[in-house]
Design a protein around this motif. Structure first.
Motif, PDB file in Angstrom:
ATOM      1  N   ARG A  35      -8.760  14.303  10.514  1.00 59.80           N
ATOM      2  CA  ARG A  35      -8.704  12.934  11.041  1.00 59.80           C
ATOM      3  C   ARG A  35      -7.262  12.633  11.441  1.00 59.80           C
ATOM      4  NH1 ARG A  35     -10.590   7.982   7.181  1.00 59.80           N
ATOM      5  NH2 ARG A  35      -8.644   8.455   6.082  1.00 59.80           N
ATOM      6  N   LEU A  55     -22.073  13.121   5.034  1.00 64.27           N
ATOM      7  CA  LEU A  55     -20.636  12.839   4.895  1.00 64.27           C
ATOM      8  C   LEU A  55     -19.852  13.932   5.622  1.00 64.27           C
ATOM      9  CD1 LEU A  55     -18.366  11.164   3.195  1.00 64.27           C
ATOM     10  CD2 LEU A  55     -18.282  13.287   1.907  1.00 64.27           C
ATOM     11  N   VAL A  56     -18.896  13.521   6.421  1.00 63.69           N
ATOM     12  CA  VAL A  56     -18.051  14.503   7.095  1.00 63.69           C
ATOM     13  C   VAL A  56     -16.709  14.567   6.364  1.00 63.69           C
ATOM     14  CG1 VAL A  56     -16.925  15.151   9.265  1.00 63.69           C
ATOM     15  CG2 VAL A  56     -19.154  13.994   9.314  1.00 63.69           C
ATOM     16  N   ILE A  57     -16.357  15.750   5.894  1.00 66.45           N
ATOM     17  CA  ILE A  57     -15.034  15.942   5.272  1.00 66.45           C
ATOM     18  C   ILE A  57     -14.046  16.200   6.400  1.00 66.45           C
ATOM     19  CG2 ILE A  57     -13.660  17.431   3.770  1.00 66.45           C
ATOM     20  CD1 ILE A  57     -16.094  17.864   2.075  1.00 66.45           C
ATOM     21  N   HIS A  58     -13.009  15.370   6.431  1.00 62.49           N
ATOM     22  CA  HIS A  58     -12.061  15.465   7.539  1.00 62.49           C
ATOM     23  C   HIS A  58     -11.064  16.606   7.310  1.00 62.49           C
ATOM     24  CE1 HIS A  58     -13.838  11.820   8.925  1.00 62.49           C
ATOM     25  NE2 HIS A  58     -13.242  11.018   8.067  1.00 62.49           N
ATOM     26  N   ASN A  75      -5.312   4.553  -3.827  1.00 55.86           N
ATOM     27  CA  ASN A  75      -6.658   4.418  -3.243  1.00 55.86           C
ATOM     28  C   ASN A  75      -7.597   3.701  -4.209  1.00 55.86           C
ATOM     29  OD1 ASN A  75      -5.268   6.611  -1.756  1.00 55.86           O
ATOM     30  ND2 ASN A  75      -7.197   6.691  -0.646  1.00 55.86           N
ATOM     31  N   PRO A  76      -7.739   2.385  -4.071  1.00 53.49           N
ATOM     32  CA  PRO A  76      -8.590   1.636  -5.001  1.00 53.49           C
ATOM     33  C   PRO A  76     -10.071   1.959  -4.768  1.00 53.49           C
ATOM     34  CG  PRO A  76      -7.147   0.173  -3.723  1.00 53.49           C
ATOM     35  CD  PRO A  76      -7.120   1.510  -3.073  1.00 53.49           C
ATOM     36  N   ARG A 106      -5.416  12.763  -2.685  1.00 55.75           N
ATOM     37  CA  ARG A 106      -5.109  11.329  -2.813  1.00 55.75           C
ATOM     38  C   ARG A 106      -5.105  10.948  -4.283  1.00 55.75           C
ATOM     39  NH1 ARG A 106      -4.286  12.195   1.625  1.00 55.75           N
ATOM     40  NH2 ARG A 106      -4.928  11.143   3.547  1.00 55.75           N
ATOM     41  N   LEU A 131     -13.274   7.032   1.741  1.00 59.54           N
ATOM     42  CA  LEU A 131     -14.073   8.139   1.198  1.00 59.54           C
ATOM     43  C   LEU A 131     -15.170   7.694   0.228  1.00 59.54           C
ATOM     44  CD1 LEU A 131     -14.524  11.202   0.971  1.00 59.54           C
ATOM     45  CD2 LEU A 131     -12.913  11.196  -0.950  1.00 59.54           C
ATOM     46  N   CYS A 138      -7.667  17.175   1.716  1.00 63.42           N
ATOM     47  CA  CYS A 138      -6.506  16.301   1.438  1.00 63.42           C
ATOM     48  C   CYS A 138      -6.514  15.790   0.002  1.00 63.42           C
ATOM     49  CB  CYS A 138      -6.550  15.073   2.343  1.00 63.42           C
ATOM     50  SG  CYS A 138      -6.210  15.424   4.050  1.00 63.42           S
ATOM     51  N   GLU A 147     -14.910   3.662   6.485  1.00 59.31           N
ATOM     52  CA  GLU A 147     -13.913   4.689   6.825  1.00 59.31           C
ATOM     53  C   GLU A 147     -13.405   5.360   5.557  1.00 59.31           C
ATOM     54  OE1 GLU A 147     -10.580   3.613   9.282  1.00 59.31           O
ATOM     55  OE2 GLU A 147     -11.832   2.376  10.572  1.00 59.31           O
ATOM     56  N   TYR A 181      -6.794   8.315  -6.523  1.00 58.63           N
ATOM     57  CA  TYR A 181      -7.831   7.281  -6.649  1.00 58.63           C
ATOM     58  C   TYR A 181      -7.593   6.505  -7.949  1.00 58.63           C
ATOM     59  CZ  TYR A 181      -9.686   9.976  -2.866  1.00 58.63           C
ATOM     60  OH  TYR A 181      -9.790  10.628  -1.656  1.00 58.63           O
ATOM     61  N   SER A 231       0.853  -1.199   0.000  1.00 55.69           N
ATOM     62  CA  SER A 231       0.000   0.000   0.000  1.00 55.69           C
ATOM     63  C   SER A 231       0.878   1.234   0.000  1.00 55.69           C
ATOM     64  CB  SER A 231      -0.847  -0.044   1.273  1.00 55.69           C
ATOM     65  OG  SER A 231      -1.356   1.226   1.583  1.00 55.69           O
TER      66      SER A 231
HETATM   67  C1  UD1 Z   1      -6.750   4.737   3.982  1.00 56.40           C
HETATM   68  C2  UD1 Z   1      -5.713   4.335   4.954  1.00 56.40           C
HETATM   69  C3  UD1 Z   1      -4.580   3.694   4.204  1.00 56.40           C
HETATM   70  C4  UD1 Z   1      -5.091   2.480   3.468  1.00 56.40           C
HETATM   71  C5  UD1 Z   1      -6.210   2.905   2.525  1.00 56.40           C
HETATM   72  C6  UD1 Z   1      -6.861   1.679   1.950  1.00 56.40           C
HETATM   73  C7  UD1 Z   1      -5.984   5.977   6.752  1.00 56.40           C
HETATM   74  C8  UD1 Z   1      -5.333   7.091   7.509  1.00 56.40           C
HETATM   75  N1  UD1 Z   1      -5.267   5.483   5.713  1.00 56.40           N
HETATM   76  O1  UD1 Z   1      -6.148   5.669   3.089  1.00 56.40           O
HETATM   77  O2  UD1 Z   1      -3.573   3.306   5.103  1.00 56.40           O
HETATM   78  O3  UD1 Z   1      -4.058   1.871   2.730  1.00 56.40           O
HETATM   79  O4  UD1 Z   1      -7.203   3.614   3.261  1.00 56.40           O
HETATM   80  O5  UD1 Z   1      -7.898   2.046   1.106  1.00 56.40           O
HETATM   81  O6  UD1 Z   1      -7.080   5.590   7.078  1.00 56.40           O
HETATM   82  N2  UD1 Z   1     -12.289  11.299   4.019  1.00 56.40           N
HETATM   83  C9  UD1 Z   1     -13.238  12.206   4.426  1.00 56.40           C
HETATM   84  N3  UD1 Z   1     -14.406  11.732   4.948  1.00 56.40           N
HETATM   85  C10 UD1 Z   1     -14.677  10.394   5.085  1.00 56.40           C
HETATM   86  C11 UD1 Z   1     -13.685   9.465   4.638  1.00 56.40           C
HETATM   87  C12 UD1 Z   1     -12.505   9.960   4.132  1.00 56.40           C
HETATM   88  O7  UD1 Z   1     -13.046  13.415   4.349  1.00 56.40           O
HETATM   89  O8  UD1 Z   1     -15.754  10.037   5.567  1.00 56.40           O
HETATM   90  C13 UD1 Z   1     -11.043  11.800   3.430  1.00 56.40           C
HETATM   91  C14 UD1 Z   1      -9.812  11.422   4.246  1.00 56.40           C
HETATM   92  O9  UD1 Z   1      -9.562  12.347   5.249  1.00 56.40           O
HETATM   93  C15 UD1 Z   1      -8.744  11.403   3.151  1.00 56.40           C
HETATM   94  C16 UD1 Z   1      -9.504  10.972   1.880  1.00 56.40           C
HETATM   95  O10 UD1 Z   1     -10.877  11.222   2.171  1.00 56.40           O
HETATM   96  O11 UD1 Z   1      -8.254  12.683   2.954  1.00 56.40           O
HETATM   97  C17 UD1 Z   1      -9.319   9.522   1.554  1.00 56.40           C
HETATM   98  O12 UD1 Z   1      -9.580   8.761   2.728  1.00 56.40           O
HETATM   99  P1  UD1 Z   1      -9.639   7.170   2.726  1.00 56.40           P
HETATM  100  O13 UD1 Z   1     -10.551   6.697   1.660  1.00 56.40           O
HETATM  101  O14 UD1 Z   1      -9.906   6.731   4.125  1.00 56.40           O
HETATM  102  O15 UD1 Z   1      -8.192   6.732   2.262  1.00 56.40           O
HETATM  103  P2  UD1 Z   1      -6.751   7.082   2.868  1.00 56.40           P
HETATM  104  O16 UD1 Z   1      -6.833   7.810   4.125  1.00 56.40           O
HETATM  105  O17 UD1 Z   1      -5.947   7.711   1.781  1.00 56.40           O
END
Ligand code: UD1
Length: 352
Positions: A297, A217-220, A181-182, A233, A202, A231, A200, A235, A126
């Motif tokens: 977060r 949905l809560v944006i962290h 991020n798959p 990422r 997005l 943030c 957890e 995808y 990862s």
């Molecule tokens: C998360 C894991 C990472 C793992 C990957 C697998 C964490 C800190 N990291 O990555 O180790 O390999 O998943 O898929 O959890 N977000 C929101 N609101 C939400 C959910 C997410 O704002 O309800 C934001 C997060 O703050 C982040 C982005 O969306 O900025 C992506 O989040 P997420 O999908 O959880 O992935 P990662 O954090 O990149």
């Protein structure tokens, strides 16, 4: 037809990869303890490919049970090892669960691979191994930082274990694939992500909010030093990730590797902010998402995306799905899950 053992094949990325392997002429056997999955994706795999997959319900932490799978299949040409726990928050709460499950299972599968002289090994890693990187995009040689969670640490340790075992082996070679991020689902909507409990990640959080499973949905955080404060990422569609496994396997089988254990980033190469991801979803789904800005977060990295040149050059990997298609297939999948649930509850209602 080469026989490939896929561990964690009932999970999200594993199931998509099995479909791709079958479509590319491989025979697949699956091992999964179903502790974090059901067997419904196996039905989806069969519906897509027309091929039933031999499935072993085995806990890889049990060495004897794992060994028995290899005794029954002495002609395995490669292993793709997905099976692992992956909830970051849970790993912080219960680190021993993660170190025990993710590392013992890997050690057992490697012991069997060594014992039965399995030539090819692919490990699910990862982008979490980069921690908070000093430079973006990250290349495979970007320096790894301390892991942000026990889950991340199991991926870093897992990479080291695989590299050391391969280095010491005369017969085994391998590839470490670092997923960004798959997201998304198979376009047939016969397989997709099945998050356990409140998601957890997005994209499932977006689609579950849009369908009404989650109220909001809560944006962290929106005060990060990025172009819109949220943030960033990388995808990447799960079918593109799946295809990379087939390519990596062929790369090893055809001896095109230049090192006994190579590492590849699997990302689109594009950085996308949380707000941009939401906008793309709203556009393709024609829905308005109910969201609010919440606090940051813990453990989130500000921005990360992949330099994917190496996978393109050496594996000839070319991701096909853009962000809109990622969101569209994720949404179609959520709608399908919703229809299935409605059908199910209607059926139960009629039975009563
Ligand atoms: C998360 C894991 C990472 C793992 C990957 C697998 C964490 C800190 N990291 O990555 O180790 O390999 O998943 O898929 O959890 N977000 C929101 N609101 C939400 C959910 C997410 O704002 O309800 C934001 C997060 O703050 C982040 C982005 O969306 O900025 C992506 O989040 P997420 O999908 O959880 O992935 P990662 O954090 O990149």
């Amino acid at each position: 037809m080469s026989k490939i053992l896929v561990t964690g094949g009932c999970g999200y990325i594993g199931a998509h990869t099995i479909v791709d392997l079958i479509e590319n002429g491989f025979e697949v056997i699956c091992v999964d303890d179903n502790s974090r999955s059901g067997t419904s994706l196996l039905e989806g795999i069969e519906a897509i490919t027309g091929v039933p997959v031999k499935d072993y319900k085995v806990d890889l932490c049990n060495f004897d049970d794992t060994f028995a799978v290899f005794q029954e299949n002495t002609d395995i040409k490669g292993i793709i090892h997905f099976a692992a726990y992956k909830a970051v928050g849970e790993s912080v709460q219960n680190p021993l669960l993660y170190y025990n499950n993710n590392l013992i299972s890997l050690i057992n599968i490697l012991k069997c691979a060594r014992e039965f002289s399995i030539p090819n090994f692919i490990f699910s890693s990862s982008c979490t191994v980069y921690g908070g990187p000093d430079e973006i995009p990250v290349t495979e040689s970007t320096q790894l930082k301390p892991a942000e969670s026990p889950y991340g640490a199991t991926k870093q340790m897992g990479e080291t274990i695989v590299q050391d075992v391969i280095k010491a082996s005369k017969t085994m070679q391998g590839v470490l694939l670092r997923y960004f991020n798959p997201v998304g689902a198979h376009p047939s909507t016969l397989i997709g992500e099945m998050p356990l409990g409140k998601p957890e990640n997005l994209v499932p959080a977006i689609t579950q909010t849009a369908i009404g499973k989650i109220p909001e949905l809560v944006i962290h955080g929106d005060n990060y030093p990025t172009r819109d404060g949220s943030c960033i990422r990388d995808y990447i569609h799960v079918c593109d990730i799946a295809y990379a496994h087939t390519l990596a396997l062929k790369h090893l089988i055809d001896n095109r590797n230049t090192d006994k254990c190579e590492v590849f980033n699997l990302g689109s190469g594009n950085g996308v902010s949380v707000l941009e991801a939401i906008k793309a979803f709203e556009k393709v789904s024609q829905t308005k998402l109910n969201y609010k800005i919440g606090p940051r977060r813990a453990g989130d990295i500000v921005a990360i995306y992949a330099d994917n040149k190496l996978a393109k050059e050496k594996l000839h990997w070319l991701p096909k799905y853009d962000l809109d298609q990622m969101m569209a297939t994720a949404w179609k999948w959520e709608l399908k899950l919703h229809d299935d649930e409605a059908l199910h509850s209607n059926h139960n209602f009629q039975m009563n």
